[in-house]
Write an enzyme that holds these catalytic residues in place. Structure first.
Site, PDB file in Angstrom:
ATOM      1  N   ASP A  50      -2.205   1.745 -62.343  1.00  9.30           N
ATOM      2  CA  ASP A  50      -1.643   0.413 -62.527  1.00  9.30           C
ATOM      3  C   ASP A  50      -2.681  -0.502 -63.174  1.00  9.30           C
ATOM      4  O   ASP A  50      -3.670  -0.870 -62.548  1.00  9.30           O
ATOM      5  CB  ASP A  50      -1.219  -0.175 -61.172  1.00  9.30           C
ATOM      6  CG  ASP A  50      -0.579  -1.546 -61.339  1.00  9.30           C
ATOM      7  OD1 ASP A  50       0.626  -1.603 -61.588  1.00  9.30           O
ATOM      8  OD2 ASP A  50      -1.307  -2.561 -61.251  1.00  9.30           O
ATOM      9  N   TYR A  55      -6.056  -7.579 -67.232  1.00  5.47           N
ATOM     10  CA  TYR A  55      -7.233  -6.995 -66.576  1.00  5.47           C
ATOM     11  C   TYR A  55      -8.322  -6.640 -67.592  1.00  5.47           C
ATOM     12  O   TYR A  55      -9.462  -6.388 -67.202  1.00  5.47           O
ATOM     13  CB  TYR A  55      -6.881  -5.732 -65.776  1.00  5.47           C
ATOM     14  CG  TYR A  55      -5.837  -5.922 -64.692  1.00  5.47           C
ATOM     15  CD1 TYR A  55      -5.419  -7.191 -64.289  1.00  5.47           C
ATOM     16  CD2 TYR A  55      -5.257  -4.827 -64.057  1.00  5.47           C
ATOM     17  CE1 TYR A  55      -4.456  -7.354 -63.308  1.00  5.47           C
ATOM     18  CE2 TYR A  55      -4.296  -4.982 -63.071  1.00  5.47           C
ATOM     19  CZ  TYR A  55      -3.899  -6.242 -62.701  1.00  5.47           C
ATOM     20  OH  TYR A  55      -2.941  -6.391 -61.737  1.00  5.47           O
ATOM     21  N   LYS A  80       1.257  -4.514 -67.803  1.00  7.36           N
ATOM     22  CA  LYS A  80       2.046  -5.736 -67.571  1.00  7.36           C
ATOM     23  C   LYS A  80       1.831  -6.750 -68.679  1.00  7.36           C
ATOM     24  O   LYS A  80       0.724  -6.867 -69.202  1.00  7.36           O
ATOM     25  CB  LYS A  80       1.631  -6.376 -66.229  1.00  7.36           C
ATOM     26  CG  LYS A  80       1.494  -5.394 -65.098  1.00  7.36           C
ATOM     27  CD  LYS A  80       1.208  -6.060 -63.773  1.00  7.36           C
ATOM     28  CE  LYS A  80       0.806  -5.038 -62.726  1.00  7.36           C
ATOM     29  NZ  LYS A  80      -0.619  -4.662 -62.726  1.00  7.36           N
ATOM     30  N   HIS A 113       4.384  -9.715 -65.650  1.00  4.39           N
ATOM     31  CA  HIS A 113       3.359  -9.884 -64.611  1.00  4.39           C
ATOM     32  C   HIS A 113       3.717 -10.999 -63.606  1.00  4.39           C
ATOM     33  O   HIS A 113       3.580 -10.819 -62.393  1.00  4.39           O
ATOM     34  CB  HIS A 113       2.021 -10.184 -65.281  1.00  4.39           C
ATOM     35  CG  HIS A 113       0.827  -9.775 -64.494  1.00  4.39           C
ATOM     36  ND1 HIS A 113      -0.337  -9.343 -65.070  1.00  4.39           N
ATOM     37  CD2 HIS A 113       0.600  -9.736 -63.155  1.00  4.39           C
ATOM     38  CE1 HIS A 113      -1.222  -9.060 -64.130  1.00  4.39           C
ATOM     39  NE2 HIS A 113      -0.678  -9.293 -62.960  1.00  4.39           N
ATOM     40  N   ILE A 233      -0.627   0.770 -54.545  1.00  2.97           N
ATOM     41  CA  ILE A 233      -1.598   0.966 -55.637  1.00  2.97           C
ATOM     42  C   ILE A 233      -2.968   0.421 -55.224  1.00  2.97           C
ATOM     43  O   ILE A 233      -3.482  -0.514 -55.825  1.00  2.97           O
ATOM     44  CB  ILE A 233      -1.100   0.289 -56.935  1.00  2.97           C
ATOM     45  CG1 ILE A 233      -0.533  -1.122 -56.629  1.00  2.97           C
ATOM     46  CG2 ILE A 233      -0.059   1.140 -57.639  1.00  2.97           C
ATOM     47  CD1 ILE A 233      -0.237  -1.954 -57.880  1.00  2.97           C
ATOM     48  N   SER A 236     -10.116   0.804 -55.736  1.00  2.00           N
ATOM     49  CA  SER A 236     -11.488   0.932 -55.262  1.00  2.00           C
ATOM     50  C   SER A 236     -12.352   1.441 -56.408  1.00  2.00           C
ATOM     51  O   SER A 236     -11.879   2.204 -57.246  1.00  2.00           O
ATOM     52  CB  SER A 236     -11.591   1.895 -54.069  1.00  2.00           C
ATOM     53  OG  SER A 236     -12.948   2.030 -53.708  1.00  2.00           O
ATOM     54  N   ASN A 245      -8.280   7.096 -49.856  1.00  2.00           N
ATOM     55  CA  ASN A 245      -7.006   6.385 -49.985  1.00  2.00           C
ATOM     56  C   ASN A 245      -5.858   7.264 -50.465  1.00  2.00           C
ATOM     57  O   ASN A 245      -4.693   6.852 -50.393  1.00  2.00           O
ATOM     58  CB  ASN A 245      -7.173   5.193 -50.943  1.00  2.00           C
ATOM     59  CG  ASN A 245      -8.089   4.119 -50.370  1.00  2.00           C
ATOM     60  OD1 ASN A 245      -8.438   4.151 -49.193  1.00  2.00           O
ATOM     61  ND2 ASN A 245      -8.503   3.171 -51.202  1.00  2.00           N
TER      62      ASN A 245
HETATM   63  N1  LIG Z   1       0.977  -7.829 -60.014  1.00  2.00           N
HETATM   64  C1  LIG Z   1       0.017  -8.610 -59.604  1.00  2.00           C
HETATM   65  O1  LIG Z   1       0.088  -9.843 -59.727  1.00  2.00           O
HETATM   66  C2  LIG Z   1      -1.189  -8.021 -58.956  1.00  2.00           C
HETATM   67  C3  LIG Z   1      -2.120  -8.846 -58.303  1.00  2.00           C
HETATM   68  C4  LIG Z   1      -3.214  -8.255 -57.690  1.00  2.00           C
HETATM   69  C5  LIG Z   1      -3.359  -6.870 -57.710  1.00  2.00           C
HETATM   70  N2  LIG Z   1      -2.448  -6.088 -58.382  1.00  2.00           N
HETATM   71  C6  LIG Z   1      -2.582  -4.608 -58.425  1.00  2.00           C
HETATM   72  O2  LIG Z   1      -2.756  -4.104 -57.111  1.00  2.00           O
HETATM   73  C7  LIG Z   1      -3.965  -3.348 -57.063  1.00  2.00           C
HETATM   74  C8  LIG Z   1      -4.586  -3.408 -55.681  1.00  2.00           C
HETATM   75  O3  LIG Z   1      -4.790  -4.754 -55.295  1.00  2.00           O
HETATM   76  P1  LIG Z   1      -6.249  -5.394 -55.086  1.00  2.00           P
HETATM   77  O4  LIG Z   1      -7.193  -4.704 -55.963  1.00  2.00           O
HETATM   78  O5  LIG Z   1      -6.103  -6.863 -55.202  1.00  2.00           O
HETATM   79  O6  LIG Z   1      -6.567  -5.149 -53.545  1.00  2.00           O
HETATM   80  P2  LIG Z   1      -6.542  -3.942 -52.497  1.00  2.00           P
HETATM   81  O7  LIG Z   1      -6.245  -2.640 -53.151  1.00  2.00           O
HETATM   82  O8  LIG Z   1      -5.703  -4.391 -51.364  1.00  2.00           O
HETATM   83  O9  LIG Z   1      -8.049  -3.962 -51.978  1.00  2.00           O
HETATM   84  C9  LIG Z   1      -9.131  -3.661 -52.813  1.00  2.00           C
HETATM   85  C10 LIG Z   1     -10.408  -3.995 -52.050  1.00  2.00           C
HETATM   86  O10 LIG Z   1     -10.477  -3.181 -50.880  1.00  2.00           O
HETATM   87  C11 LIG Z   1     -11.655  -2.377 -50.918  1.00  2.00           C
HETATM   88  N3  LIG Z   1     -11.260  -1.031 -50.450  1.00  2.00           N
HETATM   89  C12 LIG Z   1     -10.481  -0.141 -51.093  1.00  2.00           C
HETATM   90  N4  LIG Z   1     -10.330   0.977 -50.365  1.00  2.00           N
HETATM   91  C13 LIG Z   1     -11.037   0.793 -49.221  1.00  2.00           C
HETATM   92  C14 LIG Z   1     -11.267   1.605 -48.103  1.00  2.00           C
HETATM   93  N5  LIG Z   1     -10.759   2.824 -47.996  1.00  2.00           N
HETATM   94  N6  LIG Z   1     -12.053   1.098 -47.106  1.00  2.00           N
HETATM   95  C15 LIG Z   1     -12.595  -0.167 -47.206  1.00  2.00           C
HETATM   96  N7  LIG Z   1     -12.388  -0.973 -48.257  1.00  2.00           N
HETATM   97  C16 LIG Z   1     -11.624  -0.498 -49.273  1.00  2.00           C
HETATM   98  C17 LIG Z   1     -12.128  -2.369 -52.362  1.00  2.00           C
HETATM   99  O11 LIG Z   1     -13.526  -2.267 -52.442  1.00  2.00           O
HETATM  100  P3  LIG Z   1     -14.340  -1.394 -53.528  1.00  2.00           P
HETATM  101  O12 LIG Z   1     -13.605  -1.439 -54.835  1.00  2.00           O
HETATM  102  O13 LIG Z   1     -15.657  -2.089 -53.573  1.00  2.00           O
HETATM  103  O14 LIG Z   1     -14.449   0.004 -52.976  1.00  2.00           O
HETATM  104  C18 LIG Z   1     -11.656  -3.728 -52.835  1.00  2.00           C
HETATM  105  O15 LIG Z   1     -12.601  -4.726 -52.479  1.00  2.00           O
HETATM  106  C19 LIG Z   1      -4.808  -3.979 -58.158  1.00  2.00           C
HETATM  107  O16 LIG Z   1      -5.926  -3.202 -58.526  1.00  2.00           O
HETATM  108  C20 LIG Z   1      -3.793  -4.167 -59.238  1.00  2.00           C
HETATM  109  O17 LIG Z   1      -3.547  -2.932 -59.899  1.00  2.00           O
HETATM  110  C21 LIG Z   1      -1.358  -6.652 -58.984  1.00  2.00           C
END
Ligand SMILES: NC(=O)c1ccc[n+]([C@@H]2O[C@H](COP(=O)([O-])OP(=O)(O)OC[C@H]3O[C@@H](n4cnc5c(N)ncnc54)[C@H](OP(=O)(O)O)[C@@H]3O)[C@@H](O)[C@H]2O)c1
Length: 280
Positions: A50, A55, A80, A113, A233, A236, A245
Site C-alpha cells: 500500500d 508518500y 492513491k 486518498h 496494512i 514497519s 506482523n
Molecule cells: N489512507 C490514508 O489516509 C492513510 C493514512 C495513514 C496510513 N495509511 C496506510 O496505512 C499504513 C499503516 O499505517 P501507519 O504507518 O500510520 O501506522 P501503523 O502501521 O499502525 O504503525 C506503524 C508504527 O508502528 C511500529 N510498529 C510496526 N510493527 C510493530 C511491531 N510489531 N511492534 C512494535 N511496533 C511496531 C512502526 O515502527 P517501525 O517502522 O519503526 O518498525 C511504526 O512506528 C501506512 O503505511 C499507509 O500505507 C493510509
C-alpha cells in the site's frame, strides 16, 4: 526466514477481483529506504503493498518489485490519488504519473486518498476512476477516508460501489457504524494505522492477551482486525517487526478476548478528520 506465500487469505471484492487480507504499508518510509523495506516484506510473504502518490516512494516500491523475482501477477499494488489532484483532467494525469513511477501497465487498486469535501470534486474524480477501470488501466477502484454521505453521493452519481474504503481503524478508533455501512453495501473496510501507529501496544489489556497466547501485542491487534474481516496494512521499517506482523494465521482470539479488545474503543483519531482535511 521462511517465505510464506500461501498463508495470507484473500478477500473477495465486489468487482470479482480478490486482494490479500494483509498488506504492507509504506507511509513515512523514506524514499531511499522503501525498496529495502518492501523487498524484506516480499521475502517475508507479503504480496500486497500500500503506497500513495503523496508518500513519494512509489519508485521504491517499483524497484523492490522488479528485483524480487516475483511475477507481477502474484502481487497486489495499491496507490492513491492525492488531494491536490481532484477533478477529471488532474485525476487522469495523476493516475498516469503513479503508473509510470510504479512501472508495469496496470495498478491493482487505485484509491481516492481523501474526499476533500470543501473542493466538492470527489464525484467527478470518482467518475474518472470509473473510466480508468473501464479502460483497463486499473483492476479495482476504491476510496479512502470516505464517510457515509461521501459514499452515498458517489454511488448515487455513478452506480459504481467502491471495492474498498480505507479508513483509520484500530482498537482506540473502531468506527462500528462506518464499518457496518461499508459491509451493508459490499465495501471491504481496510484499516490504516491498524496498530494505532504503534502507540497503543503497551495497553495492559492488549499485553495481557498477548502473553496468554505467547504472541506480541502487535500480532494480537492485527489478529483482532483479521477476525473482524478488515484488510490490514501495518507499516514497519524494522525487519523483525515486518516478519512478526505477517505471522497471524496460526492462532485465534476467543470471543471473550475479542470483546475485551472491542471495549478499548475511545473514538480517538491519530490522524486528520476526513470531513475537513485538505492537505498537510
Ligand atoms: N489512507 C490514508 O489516509 C492513510 C493514512 C495513514 C496510513 N495509511 C496506510 O496505512 C499504513 C499503516 O499505517 P501507519 O504507518 O500510520 O501506522 P501503523 O502501521 O499502525 O504503525 C506503524 C508504527 O508502528 C511500529 N510498529 C510496526 N510493527 C510493530 C511491531 N510489531 N511492534 C512494535 N511496533 C511496531 C512502526 O515502527 P517501525 O517502522 O519503526 O518498525 C511504526 O512506528 C501506512 O503505511 C499507509 O500505507 C493510509
Amino acid at each position: 526466514m521462511t517465505t510464506q506465500t500461501t498463508s495470507v487469505p484473500l478477500v473477495d471484492l465486489n468487482d470479482g477481483n480478490r486482494m490479500p487480507q494483509l498488506g504492507f504499508g509504506v507511509f513515512q518510509v523514506p524514499a531511499e529506504e522503501t525498496a529495502e523495506a518492501v523487498g524484506h516484506a516480499l521475502r517475508a510473504g507479503y504480496r500486497s503493498i500500500d503506497t500513495a502518490a503523496a508518500y513519494g516512494n512509489e519508485e521504491g516500491v517499483r524497484d523492490a518489485v522488479q528485483t524480487s523475482g516475483l511475477d507481477r501477477s502474484e502481487l497486489f499494488i495499491t496507490t492513491k490519488l492525492f488531494n491536490t489532484e481532484h477533478g477529471r483532467d488532474k485525476a487522469r494525469k495523476a493516475f498516469e504519473e503513479s503508473l509510470s513511477k510504479l512501472g508495469g501497465d496496470y495498478i491493482d487498486l487505485y484509491l481516492i486518498h481523501w474526499p476533500v469535501p470543501s473542493k466538492d470534486l470527489y464525484v467527478e474524480t470518482w467518475e474518472t476512476l470509473c473510466a480508468l477501470r473501464e479502460d483497463g488501466r486499473v483492476r479495482s477502484i476504491g476510496v479512502s477516508n470516505f464517510q457515509p454521505d461521501h459514499l452515498e453521493r458517489i454511488i448515487d452519481a455513478t452506480g459504481v460501489v467502491p471495492t474498498v474504503n480505507q479508513i483509520e481503524l484500530h482498537p482506540r478508533l473502531q468506527q462500528p457504524e462506518l464499518r457496518r455501512f461499508d459491509a451493508e453495501r459490499g465495501i471491504i473496510t481496510e484499516a490504516w494505522s491498524p496498530l494505532g501507529k504503534g502507540e497503543l501496544l503497551d495497553d495492559p489489556v492488549i499485553e495481557a492477551i498477548a502473553s496468554e497466547h505467547g504472541r506480541t501485542p502487535a500480532q494480537v491487534v492485527l489478529r483482532w482486525h483479521i477476525q473482524l474481516g478488515n484488510v490490514v496494512i501495518p507499516k514497519s521499517v524494522t525487519p523483525s517487526r515486518i516478519e512478526e506482523n505477517v505471522r497471524l494465521f496460526d492462532f485465534e482470539l476467543g470471543e471473550e478476548e475479542m470483546q475485551r479488545l472491542s471495549e478499548l474503543d475511545r473514538g480517538e483519531r491519530t490522524g486528520p478528520d476526513p470531513d475537513t482535511f485538505v492537505r498537510p
